[in-house]
Design an enzyme around this catalytic site. Structure first.
Site, mmCIF file in Angstrom:
data_model
loop_
_atom_site.group_PDB
_atom_site.id
_atom_site.type_symbol
_atom_site.label_atom_id
_atom_site.label_comp_id
_atom_site.label_asym_id
_atom_site.label_seq_id
_atom_site.Cartn_x
_atom_site.Cartn_y
_atom_site.Cartn_z
ATOM 1 C CG ASN A 170 -1.944 -1.126 1.141
ATOM 2 O OD1 ASN A 170 -2.925 -1.031 0.417
ATOM 3 N ND2 ASN A 170 -1.692 -2.203 1.886
ATOM 4 C CD GLU A 171 4.757 1.569 -2.741
ATOM 5 O OE1 GLU A 171 5.090 2.285 -1.764
ATOM 6 O OE2 GLU A 171 5.555 0.786 -3.296
ATOM 7 N N PRO A 172 2.221 5.258 -0.886
ATOM 8 C CG PRO A 172 4.010 6.718 -0.478
ATOM 9 C CD PRO A 172 3.697 5.312 -0.933
ATOM 10 C CB THR A 189 8.699 0.259 -3.437
ATOM 11 O OG1 THR A 189 8.060 1.035 -2.423
ATOM 12 C CG2 THR A 189 8.446 -1.210 -3.173
#
Length: 647
Positions: A170-172, A189
């Site tokens: 769950n990235e920014p 990442t």
């Protein structure tokens, strides 16, 4: 009654210490102890569920962080009879696309680190499928959620954290109510994963991940983080405001979450980094130095201009009261910082060395600079290297690894083509070399990401870096007999073996140390190296010196200095020796770095810094000099910094 009062006071003190922290945090001395504690909690959950005849539903993570937890669970199974027959698992994520048998697959990771060693029913294992058709992913993700729900939800979810603040993938920008879905990976990442894939260009751009909303439904959540590289993002996640820019901050809303950290990962939290802001402190010399420098930087004031009001308004009233007046404290710390500066890194002959970082005697020292990769020496301490040689010390450099991993395949072909052309120009037969060239080219055409090179390719890559290292050391002023290419075996072994012994590496380093009997050893202390090679190399040196100390008298007079620069720099309060560089010395250092041509422009593994290594080094050295200047000390062009390790 008195005991109850003491307990209440202890709770109040703890609340005061952790008042910046917005969720529970447990800190352990090291990852090993933390991992055992987490594994025991998982084992207790499994046993409790077994006693009730129920399934234990676990959410599992991958990556380096949980490896020790899984190892301890395997040990508990094999040595203490912990059964996993009632365990159901759901993994957080998987790269997309990704074949389950690929070296980077999380299916393979989980098998190798846990599932193949325990008695879990394979039917109870659930890992996102990286092979399904793109158009089928939405339905697949809904089914993944339905399966979790069918078991009554997750009893316990373990998490790591990425440097973007991601949990799972769950990235920014991820929503707090997000479910299982296909996501696009952040560039940072992908850079962090580049070593596993043999370069960022081979890292998938997407992944299937559980959502933050899915994670939140777990009845218990444990987020783990180890080492200094995670300290900055941990501070944001624990003490920062909730924001989609750092998805892990959403965990602040959960009443069932706990962060489990080692001391390094927790080091930026307020209670550890600036403890005077939350509690009374024991003011030893190092803490006073750190606090005064912090205050000067915070207020953008020279040390000698700090006032009692500055101390009182920034949590340092206790220091002012116990050790004041504050001007005396300022003078004391100013002098301590000033005494770290020396133009004589090998010690100044016939000088009073009571206030100098290095000893005056012997006037001519034997020094060994250990370089994990063939360019770390000149990148990190090239100016000091050159100065030691210029000042007449017996300087040796030891390149610990071949560095062959960080050479482009194209360079192998280019150098081989040169060799063929040269041999042919001498009227000699190139048939054998041409056959080798064709074999290498055929291998490269079908080479998989992060697939180990053939022995011949590794050899040529190593020779390329060997030539560059020798050229750099010669430029710094060393004779060839003082250039040592150790080629420690662990470096190539770790590409193909899981459990690597370092015994022969230690013996190789011990032999060199016994041969030279140095007064000074310089070693890389930049443990933020993304591939971990620096830390392994340092541990080998430390083990070698520790063993020799038991039998060799000269080790008592051997000082171990740590340098940084390729990835990070020491904080000012940590520095014990600062070597100023003139503009001319900065240029000489740059030229030494330029000898490493395979690492120029775009190295294979640049890390998360887009600048070339020589630019990084110069910028960091200038930043160090600027920081000294801002504290009120002399202004220099650049500075290289060192910390002494006492063993």
């Amino acid at each position: 009654m008195k005991e109850s009062k003491n307990i209440n006071m202890a709770r109040l003190n703890l609340l005061e210490e952790t008042r910046y922290e917005k969720l529970p945090v447990s800190v352990f001395p090291d990852p090993a102890k933390a991992s055992v504690a987490v594994a025991q909690r998982i084992a207790n959950l499994i046993k409790d569920k077994q006693a009730k005849g129920e399934s234990a539903v676990l959410g599992l993570a991958t990556g380096a962080t949980p490896v020790r937890v899984y190892a301890e669970l395997v040990r508990l199974h094999k040595e203490e009879g912990l059964s996993f027959k009632n365990v159901v698992t759901f993994n957080l994520d998987e790269y997309y696309p990704m074949h389950p048998e690929a070296a980077q697959s999380y299916v393979r990771f989980m098998k190798e680190n846990l599932f193949s060693h325990i008695d879990i029913d394979p039917v109870n294992i659930h890992i996102p499928d990286g092979t399904i058709a793109l158009e089928d992913i939405p339905a697949y993700c809904l089914e993944y959620e339905r399966q979790i729900s069918s078991y009554g939800g997750l009893d316990l979810q373990i998490l790591g954290i990425g440097r973007t603040g991601h949990i799972g993938f769950n990235e920014p920008g991820s929503a707090p109510n997000s479910g299982t879905r296909l996501v696009t990976l952040d560039d940072l990442t992908r850079r962090d994963a580049s070593f596993d894939f043999g370069g960022k260009e081979n890292v998938p751009t997407k992944a299937i991940t559980m959502g933050i909303g899915t994670i939140f439904k777990a009845r218990e959540i444990i987020l783990m983080a180890w080492n200094q590289k995670k300290a900055e993002i941990i501070k944001k996640a624990v003490e920062g405001e909730m924001s989609s820019d750092v998805p892990a901050t959403y965990l602040q809303q959960s009443s069932s979450v706990e962060f489990v950290l080692d001391a390094d990962a927790a080091s930026e939290l307020t209670r550890f980094n600036t403890p005077w802001l939350v509690k009374d402190c024991y003011w030893d010399e190092q803490l006073i130095k750190k606090a005064v420098i912090w205050l000067a930087k915070t207020l953008n004031k020279p040390i000698l201009k700090l006032t009692e009001e500055d101390y009182n308004n920034h949590g340092m009233a206790q220091l002012a009261t116990e050790r004041g007046p504050v001007y005396n404290i300022n003078i004391h710390i100013f002098n301590k910082v000033q005494h770290t500066i020396t133009g004589w890194p090998g010690g100044k002959p016939d000088a009073d060395d009571s206030q100098r970082p290095e000893r005056a005697q012997p006037a001519k020292k034997r020094s060994i600079i250990f370089s994990p990769h063939p360019d770390d020496d000149v990148i990190s301490m090239g100016g000091t290297f050159i100065r030691l040689a210029d000042q007449g010390h017996e300087v040796h450099v030891a390149y610990q690894t071949s560095g062959n991993t960080a050479v482009w395949d194209d360079d192998v072909l280019r150098f081989t083509e040169f060799a063929m052309d040269f041999i042919e120009s001498q009227g000699q037969d190139t048939k054998g070399l041409a056959g080798l060239y064709d074999n290498m080219r055929s291998f490269m055409a079908v080479k998989k990401p992060n697939q180990p090179d053939t022995l011949e390719i590794r050899k040529i890559k190593g020779l390329i870096r060997k030539g560059e290292a020798i050229a750099g050391a010669r430029y710094a002023g060393l004779p060839d007999e003082h250039i040592h290419l150790l080629d420690l075996p662990f470096y190539d072994r770790m590409k193909t073996e899981k459990n690597v012994s370092f015994e022969d590496d230690v013996k190789i380093v011990m032999e060199l140390l016994q041969e030279v009997k140095p007064h000074q050893v310089f070693a890389a202390g930049d443990f933020a190296d993304p591939h971990g090679t620096h830390k392994v190399c340092f541990d080998i040196i430390l083990e070698a010196l520790t063993r020799l100390k038991a039998t060799e008298d000269w080790v008592e007079d051997c000082w171990l200095w740590l340098y940084r620069g390729a990835w990070h720099e020491f904080e000012i309060h940590e520095i014990e020796m600062a070597v100023p560089l003139s503009p001319q010395e900065v240029e000489r250092k740059r030229m030494a770095i330029f000898k490493h041509q395979s690492q120029k422009d775009l190295p294979v593994f640049p890390g998360d810094d887009a600048r070339e290594f020589w630019v990084r080094a110069e910028d960091r050295n200038r930043d160090t000099a600027k920081a000294y200047d801002q504290l009120g000390l002399a202004e220099y062009e650049a500075m290289e910094a060192f910390v002494r390790w006492r063993f």
